[in-house]
Design a protein around this motif. Structure first.
Motif, mmCIF file in Angstrom:
data_model
loop_
_atom_site.group_PDB
_atom_site.id
_atom_site.type_symbol
_atom_site.label_atom_id
_atom_site.label_comp_id
_atom_site.label_asym_id
_atom_site.label_seq_id
_atom_site.Cartn_x
_atom_site.Cartn_y
_atom_site.Cartn_z
ATOM 1 N N GLY A 102 -43.856 -10.501 17.531
ATOM 2 C CA GLY A 102 -42.570 -9.884 17.860
ATOM 3 C C GLY A 102 -42.386 -8.574 17.108
ATOM 4 N N ASP A 103 -41.251 -7.919 17.372
ATOM 5 C CA ASP A 103 -40.996 -6.641 16.689
ATOM 6 C C ASP A 103 -40.711 -6.856 15.198
ATOM 7 O OD1 ASP A 103 -38.622 -7.604 18.423
ATOM 8 O OD2 ASP A 103 -37.635 -6.587 16.755
ATOM 9 N N GLY A 104 -40.015 -7.939 14.856
ATOM 10 C CA GLY A 104 -39.767 -8.214 13.434
ATOM 11 C C GLY A 104 -41.081 -8.416 12.705
ATOM 12 N N GLY A 105 -42.011 -9.120 13.351
ATOM 13 C CA GLY A 105 -43.323 -9.389 12.765
ATOM 14 C C GLY A 105 -44.262 -8.200 12.832
ATOM 15 N N ASP A 130 -41.656 -6.441 21.942
ATOM 16 C CA ASP A 130 -40.511 -5.801 21.291
ATOM 17 C C ASP A 130 -39.214 -6.126 22.036
ATOM 18 O OD1 ASP A 130 -38.680 -4.152 20.111
ATOM 19 O OD2 ASP A 130 -39.801 -2.289 20.417
ATOM 20 N N ASN A 131 -38.470 -7.094 21.500
ATOM 21 C CA ASN A 131 -37.153 -7.386 22.082
ATOM 22 C C ASN A 131 -36.034 -6.860 21.179
ATOM 23 O OD1 ASN A 131 -37.181 -9.263 20.059
ATOM 24 N ND2 ASN A 131 -37.534 -11.016 21.406
ATOM 25 N N GLU A 132 -36.415 -5.967 20.286
ATOM 26 C CA GLU A 132 -35.474 -5.172 19.499
ATOM 27 C C GLU A 132 -34.584 -5.997 18.580
ATOM 28 O OE1 GLU A 132 -33.773 -2.504 22.525
ATOM 29 O OE2 GLU A 132 -35.414 -1.123 22.064
ATOM 30 N N GLY A 133 -35.132 -7.075 18.043
ATOM 31 C CA GLY A 133 -34.372 -7.851 17.064
ATOM 32 C C GLY A 133 -35.079 -9.137 16.698
ATOM 33 N N TYR A 134 -34.611 -9.771 15.640
ATOM 34 C CA TYR A 134 -35.127 -11.085 15.229
ATOM 35 C C TYR A 134 -34.412 -12.113 16.101
ATOM 36 C CZ TYR A 134 -37.136 -8.813 11.114
ATOM 37 O OH TYR A 134 -37.871 -8.003 10.271
ATOM 38 N N MET A 135 -34.922 -12.345 17.303
ATOM 39 C CA MET A 135 -34.192 -13.119 18.296
ATOM 40 C C MET A 135 -34.270 -14.613 18.051
ATOM 41 S SD MET A 135 -32.707 -10.865 19.713
ATOM 42 C CE MET A 135 -32.655 -9.182 20.256
ATOM 43 N N ASN A 136 -35.458 -15.066 17.610
ATOM 44 C CA ASN A 136 -35.680 -16.490 17.387
ATOM 45 C C ASN A 136 -34.712 -17.086 16.366
ATOM 46 O OD1 ASN A 136 -37.915 -18.500 15.649
ATOM 47 N ND2 ASN A 136 -37.353 -18.865 17.768
HETATM 48 MG MG LIG Z 1 -37.965 -9.658 18.231
#
Ligand SMILES: [Mg+2]
Ligand SMILES: Cc1ncc(C[n+]2csc(CCOP(=O)(O)OP(=O)(O)O)c2C)c(N)n1
Ligand code: SF4
Length: 304
Positions: A102-105, A130-136
């Protein structure tokens, strides 16, 4: 400007299976399907904690017909590089190793390992979803969250801008960097196939993957939103080879950014002035990308 459609056929064999745990309409799941089906069955995936870790399944269950190694959030690139080196020592160097983070990672917590792997030019394909945030963990802000966006950590709008990860990665001089998104699947699959077939060196693709839950988007609008990101100029599609050879596949199509912003709950708080500011920043970024693309090519050509 190059075309996004090359009549590229996305392979039909499903390596990523249905019945996984993603939210209905999830952009990340859609991207993973295009990516792993294109990479093919001779691939090992490396996945850090993220929605993809949930989507790929808790052991012993899996939604993928390929081996998946779940690593830590910091270590995707280091784990992928280690697996690839071990495969080469075993005479199995043809097996692809694919990091799916992910993007955070990628932009934040895994960046040190990623930058090190890029500097060593490890033989892996690294795809950032990249979903532009720590979504999980509840849609917190990451370094990929855009300027002024609402996140769980920035209720009044994010005060800082999105990191420019394609340029950061291109500046490592690695063989291949590309941007992509789910709304242009042929373009995405072509780039994944190109990265897969390059064999050697770190190939990096960042895929904009709308998170319906975190972005406040209707279940059936993820693809439309991802196309609008490109067509408003917020997410130009382009490739950079060896840090110098730029190919811009698709840029803004004359649609104002407001058309994109109004599709998402995370931008509901924006004032007209804030929307104007995002438009101005988007126009400037597009000008800069075009200038960089021609200028870098010219200087690199002159230096040879
Ligand atoms: Mg993300
Ligand atoms: C070092 C570390 N910090 C925090 C966490 C908790 N954590 C697990 S998944 C996750 C979110 C990851 O976000 P991203 O990489 O953007 O993936 P997404 O969930 O958006 O797909 C976080 C913060 C962790 N596992 N390790
Ligand atoms: S939270 Fe977002 S990224 Fe995660 S599964 Fe749901 S829609 Fe997909």
């Amino acid at each position: 400007m190059a075309e996004t459609k090359k009549n590229y056929q996305i392979p039909e064999e499903d390596i990523f299976l249905s019945g996984h745990a993603a939210c209905p309409g999830c952009g990340e799941a859609l991207a993973v399907r295009y990516v792993v089906n294109t990479m093919g069955e001779d691939t090992i995936a490396v996945v850090p904690p993220s929605c993809i870790a949930i989507i790929s399944g808790p052991q012993p269950y899996s939604s993928m017909k390929i081996p998946v190694y779940q690593t830590t959030l910091e270590a995707s690139a280091a784990s992928a590089a280690g697996i690839k080196r071990a495969l080469i020592r075993q005479g199995k160097g043809d097996t692809n190793v694919l990091a799916l983070a992910g993007d955070g990672g990628t932009y934040d917590i895994g960046f040190q390992a990623l930058s090190g792997a890029a500097e060593r030019n490890e033989d892996i394909v690294y795809v950032c979803l990249d979903n532009e945030g720590y979504m999980n963990t509840g849609a917190q802000k990451s370094g990929a969250s855009p300027h002024l966006v609402y996140t769980a950590f920035t209720p009044g709008g994010k005060p800082t801008t999105k990191k420019n990860i394609p340029e950061i990665m291109a500046s490592h001089g690695i063989p291949y960097v590309a941007t992509a998104t789910t709304g242009f699947p042929d373009d995405l699959a072509r780039k994944v196939a190109k990265a897969r077939d390059m064999k050697g060196g770190l190939r990096f693709i960042v895929v904009l993957t709308p998170c319906l839950a975190g972005w406040g988007v209707k279940d059936n609008e993820g693809v439309k939103v991802s196309r609008l990101a490109v067509d408003t100029g917020l997410w130009p599609l382009y490739e950079v080879e060896n840090g110098v050879k730029y190919t811009i596949n698709r840029g803004p199509q004359g649609i104002p950014v407001s058309e994109y912003l109004k599709t998402q709950g995370r931008y509901k708080h924006l004032t007209p002035e804030m929307i104007e500011q995002i438009q101005r920043e988007t126009d400037e970024a597009w000008e800069l990308l075009q200038a960089r693309a021609s200028c870098v090519a010219e200087v690199a050509g002159a230096a040879r």
